[in-house]
Design an enzyme around this catalytic site. Structure first.
Site, PDB file in Angstrom:
ATOM      1  N   SER A 130     -12.677 -12.305  -1.709  1.00 59.55           N
ATOM      2  CA  SER A 130     -11.995 -11.058  -2.034  1.00 59.55           C
ATOM      3  C   SER A 130     -10.498 -11.331  -1.946  1.00 59.55           C
ATOM      4  O   SER A 130      -9.979 -11.699  -0.894  1.00 59.55           O
ATOM      5  CB  SER A 130     -12.417  -9.976  -1.035  1.00 59.55           C
ATOM      6  OG  SER A 130     -11.447  -8.961  -1.005  1.00 59.55           O
ATOM      7  N   ARG A 162       0.799  -1.234   0.000  1.00 58.74           N
ATOM      8  CA  ARG A 162       0.000   0.000   0.000  1.00 58.74           C
ATOM      9  C   ARG A 162       0.828   1.279   0.000  1.00 58.74           C
ATOM     10  O   ARG A 162       0.544   2.197  -0.782  1.00 58.74           O
ATOM     11  CB  ARG A 162      -1.019   0.011   1.151  1.00 58.74           C
ATOM     12  CG  ARG A 162      -2.368  -0.677   0.890  1.00 58.74           C
ATOM     13  CD  ARG A 162      -2.361  -1.663  -0.170  1.00 58.74           C
ATOM     14  NE  ARG A 162      -3.686  -2.227  -0.471  1.00 58.74           N
ATOM     15  CZ  ARG A 162      -3.878  -3.238  -1.294  1.00 58.74           C
ATOM     16  NH1 ARG A 162      -2.837  -3.801  -1.896  1.00 58.74           N
ATOM     17  NH2 ARG A 162      -5.074  -3.695  -1.541  1.00 58.74           N
ATOM     18  N   ASP A 183      -6.637  -1.062   4.581  1.00 57.54           N
ATOM     19  CA  ASP A 183      -6.002  -0.468   3.406  1.00 57.54           C
ATOM     20  C   ASP A 183      -6.281   1.024   3.274  1.00 57.54           C
ATOM     21  O   ASP A 183      -5.413   1.797   2.874  1.00 57.54           O
ATOM     22  CB  ASP A 183      -6.416  -1.222   2.142  1.00 57.54           C
ATOM     23  CG  ASP A 183      -5.794  -2.613   2.079  1.00 57.54           C
ATOM     24  OD1 ASP A 183      -4.714  -2.788   2.676  1.00 57.54           O
ATOM     25  OD2 ASP A 183      -6.364  -3.513   1.447  1.00 57.54           O
TER      26      ASP A 183
HETATM   27  N1  ARG Z   1      -5.994  -8.336   6.317  1.00 58.67           N
HETATM   28  C1  ARG Z   1      -4.958  -8.186   5.382  1.00 58.67           C
HETATM   29  C2  ARG Z   1      -4.283  -6.838   5.552  1.00 58.67           C
HETATM   30  O1  ARG Z   1      -4.880  -5.977   6.112  1.00 58.67           O
HETATM   31  C3  ARG Z   1      -5.419  -8.423   3.975  1.00 58.67           C
HETATM   32  C4  ARG Z   1      -6.311  -7.389   3.392  1.00 58.67           C
HETATM   33  C5  ARG Z   1      -6.752  -7.853   2.064  1.00 58.67           C
HETATM   34  N2  ARG Z   1      -7.278  -6.766   1.292  1.00 58.67           N
HETATM   35  C6  ARG Z   1      -8.191  -6.943   0.364  1.00 58.67           C
HETATM   36  N3  ARG Z   1      -8.535  -5.886  -0.319  1.00 58.67           N
HETATM   37  N4  ARG Z   1      -8.749  -8.103   0.122  1.00 58.67           N
HETATM   38  O2  ARG Z   1      -3.166  -6.647   5.172  1.00 58.67           O
END
Ligand code: ARG
Length: 398
Positions: free
Chosen positions: A173, A94, A123
């Site tokens: 997802s 990110r 995110d």
């Molecule tokens: N929980 C994990 C993280 O915060 C994975 C997030 C996955 N993101 C997604 N858009 N499916 O790093």
């Protein structure tokens, strides 16, 4: 003059909808930026779709090397595992994607940037803290938090724009890159339900793993993997190869309850055969070449490092301060580790280094020892002094 918005475009449903939506709602031109960090994506189709949806410009950036060199290698040196298990592929990517968006925005004179994160996850925090740290003047749009569209509503909206897109091939997802693959949603939201085989693509089920073990020799140089089975490889290629081999032996799946930044607990499933193999080997080598006290302090700092990265604080100066400590220790992390892949496991079965602190002559139980055992008596008396004294005063009868 029309304002410009630079969108962190993934090629997925949400960010596809955003291209015309931002145009309509905010009257801005949209520049879609697609950052390749090694995810499985049909980039050509994604670029074409963005164009059809009216993007003023589509920029594709191959950031795989930078991702590995500037993010993943640091994570290896830091044995970066959030809550002890998650190698943080998503978390690490990110700040890199954010920095590319900011770069493009500055180059094109855009006033605004946008991302496709929901209001429930990590995110959004990672993107926005990173963007603000790099350029606080940029306005940030997070349409998914405000538009109230369902997945079906999004599909319909795109159809009206003449673009056909399904709700996503998978009921999960997925977010993937070179370092790890995150799998969320569908039946996985029930933490009691075992992840079905279809959730995984990088790792075989153990039942289909080869009947014979396979050995890998990983060589590290200043804490960074440089050779695989004696062959010098650039880190991108090395990671891809280890991922393939370790995954083929059914190693690399993670299933755990995770604490998100926003206070929500979530059930998270990942696969990361290379990340877990490489970090395991690196940790083992460190135990050969670092002192006990270096290791103890490093473990404490590693937990903080992982927490910062997970929590969206990549640009927090403390991360760099911790890395200064880590880099100092990594000067000595040279050597080889032998990994045995077999039936869902990656066992460390050998390690060696020119900088090894292990002294066989000291450790051996054989008569060849040159350790003066009579020294132990005095040491033990002093070592236990305060414990023995406390027992005398508090608990011993006579
Ligand atoms: N929980 C994990 C993280 O915060 C994975 C997030 C996955 N993101 C997604 N858009 N499916 O790093």
């Amino acid at each position: 003059m029309k304002e410009t918005c630079v969108l962190a475009y993934s090629g997925g449903l949400d960010t596809s909808v955003m291209i015309p939506w931002i145009g309509e709602k905010y009257g801005m031109d949209v520049i879609a930026v697609l950052v390749d960090v090694g995810q499985k994506e049909d980039f050509e189709a994604a670029v074409e779709r963005a164009e059809r949806l009216g993007a003023a410009e589509v920029v594709k950036i191959d950031a795989r090397r930078e991702f590995v060199e500037q993010y993943v290698l640091r994570a290896i040196k830091a044995n970066g595992l959030y809550e002890g298990v998650y190698p943080m592929g998503t978390s690490l990517s990110r700040p890199l994607i954010a920095s590319k968006i900011v770069e493009v925005a500055e180059k094109k004179g855009a006033s605004t940037v946008a991302h496709g994160c929901t209001g429930k996850g990590n995110d959004q925090v990672r993107f926005e803290v990173s963007i603000r740290s790099l350029n606080p003047r940029l306005r940030i749009l997070a349409p998914v938090r405000e538009w109230g569209l369902s997945r079906d509503g999004e599909v319909e909206y795109l159809e009206k724009k003449g673009v056909k897109m399904d709700r996503g091939k998978s009921r999960f997802s997925i977010d993937d890159n070179l370092w790890s693959r995150s799998i969320e949603g569908g039946e996985l939201e029930d933490p009691w339900v075992e992840p079905p085989e279809e959730a995984f693509v990088w790792s075989r089920p153990v039942s289909e793993a080869p009947g014979e073990p396979e050995y890998l020799i990983l060589e590290f140089n200043k804490g960074v993997p440089t050779r695989l089975n004696g062959e010098k490889l650039d880190p991108v290629e090395l990671i891809l190869r280890v991922n393939r081999v370790a995954g083929s032996h059914g190693f690399g799946r993670i299933d755990h309850m995770e604490d998100r930044v926003v206070g929500i607990k979530s059930r998270e499933v990942y696969e990361a055969p290379a990340a877990l193999t490489i970090i395991r080997a690196h940790q083992d080598l460190e135990k050969l070449v670092l002192t006990r006290l270096e290791l103890e302090e490093k473990r404490r700092l590693e937990a903080t490092w992982a927490w910062l990265v997970y929590s969206g604080l990549w640009f927090e100066p403390l991360r760099r301060a911790i890395e200064a400590f880590i880099d100092f220790t990594q000067e000595n992390v040279d050597g080889e580790v032998r990994v045995k892949l077999f039936k869902g496991e990656a066992l460390i079965v050998g390690r060696r280094s020119a900088k090894s602190l292990y002294d066989e002559k000291r450790a051996t139980y054989s008569s060849l020892s040159r350790f003066d055992q009579t020294l132990a008596d005095g040491f033990i008396q002093l070592w236990g002094l305060s414990t023995v004294r406390a027992n005398e005063v508090r608990y011993r009868k006579s």
